[in-house]
Each structure stands twice: as C-alpha cells, then as structure tokens.
Write a protein that holds these residues in place. Structure first.
Motif, mmCIF file in Angstrom:
data_model
loop_
_atom_site.group_PDB
_atom_site.id
_atom_site.type_symbol
_atom_site.label_atom_id
_atom_site.label_comp_id
_atom_site.label_asym_id
_atom_site.label_seq_id
_atom_site.Cartn_x
_atom_site.Cartn_y
_atom_site.Cartn_z
ATOM 1 N N ILE A 156 19.004 43.624 36.075
ATOM 2 C CA ILE A 156 20.196 43.933 35.853
ATOM 3 C C ILE A 156 21.674 45.038 37.060
ATOM 4 N N VAL A 157 22.368 44.683 37.615
ATOM 5 C CA VAL A 157 22.959 46.139 37.843
ATOM 6 C C VAL A 157 24.147 45.065 37.807
ATOM 7 N N VAL A 158 25.320 45.686 36.480
ATOM 8 C CA VAL A 158 26.744 45.202 36.442
ATOM 9 C C VAL A 158 27.363 45.998 36.338
ATOM 10 N N THR A 159 28.675 45.491 36.998
ATOM 11 C CA THR A 159 29.787 46.640 37.601
ATOM 12 C C THR A 159 30.941 45.599 36.682
ATOM 13 N N ASP A 160 32.281 46.192 36.162
ATOM 14 C CA ASP A 160 33.499 45.443 36.797
ATOM 15 C C ASP A 160 34.422 46.287 37.316
ATOM 16 N N GLY A 161 33.777 47.124 38.331
ATOM 17 C CA GLY A 161 35.108 47.344 39.588
ATOM 18 C C GLY A 161 35.837 47.879 39.974
ATOM 19 N N GLU A 162 35.747 49.211 38.228
ATOM 20 C CA GLU A 162 37.221 49.467 38.254
ATOM 21 C C GLU A 162 37.290 51.400 39.255
ATOM 22 N N ARG A 163 35.874 52.028 39.088
ATOM 23 C CA ARG A 163 35.672 52.911 39.716
ATOM 24 C C ARG A 163 34.572 52.474 40.981
ATOM 25 N N ILE A 164 35.632 51.865 42.236
ATOM 26 C CA ILE A 164 33.976 52.135 42.804
ATOM 27 C C ILE A 164 34.033 53.719 43.416
ATOM 28 N N LEU A 165 33.208 54.525 43.666
ATOM 29 C CA LEU A 165 32.349 55.293 44.469
ATOM 30 C C LEU A 165 33.674 55.563 45.412
ATOM 31 N N THR B 176 29.102 40.764 38.642
ATOM 32 C CA THR B 176 30.602 41.547 39.094
ATOM 33 C C THR B 176 31.173 40.918 37.328
ATOM 34 N N ILE B 177 32.031 41.742 36.672
ATOM 35 C CA ILE B 177 32.725 40.971 34.934
ATOM 36 C C ILE B 177 33.723 41.319 35.814
ATOM 37 N N ASP B 178 34.376 40.043 35.855
ATOM 38 C CA ASP B 178 36.013 40.097 37.254
ATOM 39 C C ASP B 178 37.232 39.726 35.750
ATOM 40 N N VAL B 179 38.147 41.144 35.237
ATOM 41 C CA VAL B 179 39.123 41.606 34.370
ATOM 42 C C VAL B 179 39.978 42.006 34.760
ATOM 43 N N GLY B 180 40.282 41.676 36.078
ATOM 44 C CA GLY B 180 41.460 42.135 36.439
ATOM 45 C C GLY B 180 41.128 42.239 37.793
ATOM 46 N N THR B 181 42.619 43.150 38.241
ATOM 47 C CA THR B 181 42.302 44.620 38.612
ATOM 48 C C THR B 181 44.009 45.554 38.622
ATOM 49 N N ASP B 182 43.568 46.532 38.700
ATOM 50 C CA ASP B 182 45.037 47.420 38.386
ATOM 51 C C ASP B 182 46.164 47.682 40.442
ATOM 52 N N ASN B 183 45.160 47.152 40.816
ATOM 53 C CA ASN B 183 45.041 47.227 41.936
ATOM 54 C C ASN B 183 46.524 46.545 42.983
ATOM 55 N N THR B 184 47.387 46.820 42.504
ATOM 56 C CA THR B 184 48.434 45.717 43.336
ATOM 57 C C THR B 184 48.136 45.052 44.922
ATOM 58 N N HIS B 185 47.380 46.541 45.595
ATOM 59 C CA HIS B 185 47.502 45.331 46.769
ATOM 60 C C HIS B 185 46.911 44.787 47.006
ATOM 61 N N LEU B 186 45.009 44.710 46.247
ATOM 62 C CA LEU B 186 44.246 43.235 46.517
ATOM 63 C C LEU B 186 45.536 42.238 45.354
ATOM 64 N N ARG B 187 45.856 42.484 44.213
ATOM 65 C CA ARG B 187 46.015 41.494 43.073
ATOM 66 C C ARG B 187 47.471 40.513 44.906
ATOM 67 N N GLU B 188 47.601 41.332 44.815
ATOM 68 C CA GLU B 188 48.799 40.426 45.985
ATOM 69 C C GLU B 188 48.560 40.293 47.598
ATOM 70 N N SER B 189 46.752 40.258 47.716
ATOM 71 C CA SER B 189 46.866 39.800 48.733
ATOM 72 C C SER B 189 46.384 38.539 49.291
ATOM 73 N N ALA B 190 46.668 37.717 49.774
ATOM 74 C CA ALA B 190 46.295 36.197 50.092
ATOM 75 C C ALA B 190 44.584 35.853 50.103
ATOM 76 N N SER B 191 43.972 36.893 50.681
ATOM 77 C CA SER B 191 42.553 36.528 50.571
ATOM 78 C C SER B 191 41.670 37.894 48.936
ATOM 79 N N TYR B 192 42.290 37.806 48.352
ATOM 80 C CA TYR B 192 41.552 38.369 47.704
ATOM 81 C C TYR B 192 41.129 37.875 46.532
ATOM 82 N N MET B 193 39.881 37.505 46.363
ATOM 83 C CA MET B 193 39.072 36.115 45.182
ATOM 84 C C MET B 193 39.509 37.139 43.407
ATOM 85 N N GLY B 194 39.694 37.610 43.302
ATOM 86 C CA GLY B 194 39.844 37.597 41.694
ATOM 87 C C GLY B 194 40.985 37.129 41.171
#
Length: 403
Positions: free
Chosen positions: A1-10, A45-63
């Motif tokens: 298993i490879v797991v991420t929470d997506g916080e610090r994608i290279l 991927t463990i979805d615990v939200g995001t601090d990326n406001t652009h993503l949070r406000e995007s209509a296409s964001y699924m998280g």
C-alpha cells in the motif's frame, strides 16, 4: 500500500484528494521497475480536507471542502487507519508518501518499529542520495567519511539524507557526533546553528556551534563543503556565484540539485558545468539532457527514488519482512552505487542508466531480503537460492497466447 494525505505533493503542495495520482503512480513504478504484481498493489488517499482555498472553492474539486484536520483528531484517524490495515492485510508493506513535514516524521517515528512501514520521502530519498555520494567519491577520491555536506533544505528529504549519511559514516569509523558535524543544513532562515531558538526538533541534532549565516553563498564560503545537496524546492538557488565558490574549494565539486520537478531544480545541468568549468560532479532529481562543455560531453545522473523503493519493496515481499529498517536503505544505497560502472563515471554519471532499472531492483531486493533473514525479521521460509527466488517473484506482463 502507498498512502498519502495529499498535503505536500512534490513540487505542487497541498492537493488534498487530488493527490491520488501519487500513490497510483508510485505503485505503477513498483510494477514497472521491480515486477511487483499489480494485483498486490493498493493506492490510498486519506482525505482530511485541504488548506488550498483555490481547490476548496473549485466546482470540480471532489474532496472534502474543509480546512485540513489537525492535531489529536488527525492522529486518531491515522492510528485507526494503520491498525485497520494491519488487521485486514497483516503482511502488508505500508509506504507513506507526500505527507507534510510534521506528520511525516511523527508517523514514521511512531510506527517504524511496530509495523512494516517506511516513508519514501525521508528514507528513499536518503538512500538514492547516499548512493550518489558513494559513486561521486570514486570520481573525487574523497571517502564519504571525509566529506563535508551542505544541504539546502532541512525538511523530510534533507534530514532523512543526513540521518542515513550519519549511519553510513559511522560504519566507516566515525562517531555519531563526528558524522553529524560533517552535515550542515540551511533552511529558509539561514544556517542551522545552536544559537537559533526557532528550530524544529528534527533539525536540532544538526545545529552546530557557529555564527549565524544568512545566505547560502556565505554558507558555502564558511563551511567549504565537498558537496551541496539541494532539497529545497527553490529553483535557481544554486547560483553561478555559489557554483563558482564550490569550484574554488574543490577540484571536483559535487552538486546535487535534487528538487522536483525540473522547474524546481536548484540549478540546471548546463549551469552546473558552465559555472565550474566542466568540473562539477552533477546529479539532479529530474532528468537533464547531456551537456557538451569545451568539447567534452557530460551525462547528468538522475537521483530518482525509483532506483530504491521498488527493489526495497520487492525484497521485503520475498522475505515477508516484518519491518523495513534504515539498514536496508543503507544496503540499497551501497548496492545501487555498486551497479555504476567505469563507463558511467567517465561520462560523469553517478547513477546507472534507467534502462537497467529492473536489474538494479533485483540486486537491491536480494540484499534487502538477505538482511531480513539475517536480522530475524523474515516470516517466509528462507529459499535455497535467494537470487532465484527474487527473480521468480518478479511479475512479467507476458500472456501465454502472445508469448
């Protein structure tokens, strides 16, 4: 298993649930580079939200459209996840990928001696960098234990490299204190020194008695390192004056601009060779084309973690190891360096061609599995021929009707 929470994608930062491509891609490399059967791979991927406001406000964001979960609630969720994975897949190897610095170190420290797990950003990067230093020493003539290293960046990758380098230097006869004294770090606030009061716990072992130094060029002039290692994600920070200073202090300066992607590299291959009159021993995290300088063609090496983690995973799988240890990553580094031949070194390349990656992964897997048996970590019966067992375990996408 490879797991991420997506916080610090290279190179991209906080992608939240959009970081799912990372575990999928890493597992693809396990199959392509080491023959791990794809049906035994699970990306999470463990979805615990995001601090990326652009993503949070995007209509296409699924998280989840919420700020990142932090603190005790996050820790409890990750504990529950890891325990559930152990219950459902008791023989699993769990790879942490692209977590933020704090969570990456915390999770690894908590679980590394309890389950079969590792963090590729910390340990995989360390291993491939150590391999490059071993190979570079064959060009420069300076043994690893005699090198001074200056890191630009003191996060997961930098400290992980430092820790593994210290272990390797102690194997060559230095004390831990002596080895740490040869590793210097520069972060966004300057050289890591003892007088600073803002140092995170993972930086403190590398804080030296030294006057504060504000710029990287000043640090190069003060420390006079044999190698500079860039893991900062800050493009262009290995400037022409920095590279020229390295060339003044070393006949063959080692320059490792390891930040990914290419746009984040601390310098390009052409810049490294041009500013050192072609004397740099250069490696990068992303690929660069060969460079011709004054009639000589230099082939840059690529310090890619894909040289390391697939082979480590294969060795762990064959032995059914209960743990993944730093000793295994040190062995992987030595093995990788051992695959670099004289023709590679003559071209200035301190890693083998990626076309040999399955050969490299197989050699690493054999050494990792051997260590697992020697250290009493293996749960599978030891085969009579370990190399043959590793080869037999490697998946080949060949179907009988087309063979």
């Amino acid at each position: 298993i490879v797991v991420t929470d997506g916080e610090r994608i290279l190179g991209l930062g906080d992608l939240g649930a959009n970081g799912m491509g990372i575990p999928i891609g890493k597992l693809t490399l396990y199959t392509a580079c080491a023959g791990i059967p794809p049906m035994q791979c699970l990306p999470i991927t463990i979805d615990v939200g995001t601090d990326n406001t652009h993503l949070r406000e995007s209509a296409s964001y699924m998280g989840l459209r919420q700020p990142r979960l932090r603190g005790a609630a996050y820790d409890a969720l990750m504990d529950e996840f890891i325990e559930a994975v152990q219950e459902r897949f008791p023989q699993v190897c769990l790879q942490f990928e692209d977590f933020g610095n704090h969570n990456a170190f915390t999770l690894l420290d908590k679980w590394r001696d309890r389950v079969c797990t590792f963090n590729d950003d910390i340990q995989g990067t360390a291993s491939v960098t150590l391999a490059g230093l071993y190979s570079a020493s064959r060009i420069t003539g300076t043994p690893l234990k005699d090198m001074r290293l200056l890191f630009l960046g003191a996060g997961e990758a930098g400290i992980g490299i430092g820790d593994l380098v210290v272990e390797a230097m102690t194997e060559e006869g230095l004390s831990q204190a002596e080895a740490r004294s040869r590793c210097w770090f520069m972060d966004s606030k300057g050289l890591v020194v003892k007088s600073r009061t803002d140092l995170a716990s993972h930086k403190q072992p590398y804080a030296h008695d030294h006057d504060p130094v504000p710029t990287f060029l000043d640090a190069v002039e003060s420390v006079k390192p044999h190698a500079i290692i860039g893991v900062s994600g800050m493009p262009g920070t290995f400037t022409a004056p920095v590279l020229a200073a390295m060339a003044r202090h070393n006949e063959r300066p080692i320059v490792m601009a390891l930040s990914n992607p290419t746009s984040k590299a601390e310098c390009t291959a052409r810049e490294a060779y041009a500013s050192t009159d072609g004397r740099a021993v250069f490696a990068s995290g992303s690929p660069f084309a060969p460079v011709t300088h004054k009639g000589k063609t230099h082939v840059p090496g690529q310090g890619n973690n894909a040289y390391i983690f697939p082979g480590v995973g294969l060795g762990v799988m064959v032995a059914d190891s209960s743990r993944v240890t730093d000793e295994m990553f040190a062995a992987a580094a030595r093995t990788l360096a051992g695959t670099v031949n004289e023709d590679d070194l003559a071209m200035g390349r301190i890693y083998p061609s990626l076309s040999r990656i399955r050969e490299v992964s197989k050699a690493i897997a054999v050494e990792v599995a051997r260590l697992a048996y020697e250290r009493g970590l293996a749960r599978a019966p030891r085969p009579d021929d370990l190399e043959a067992a590793v080869a037999a375990a490697m998946y080949e996408p060949v179907y009988p009707q087309y063979a």
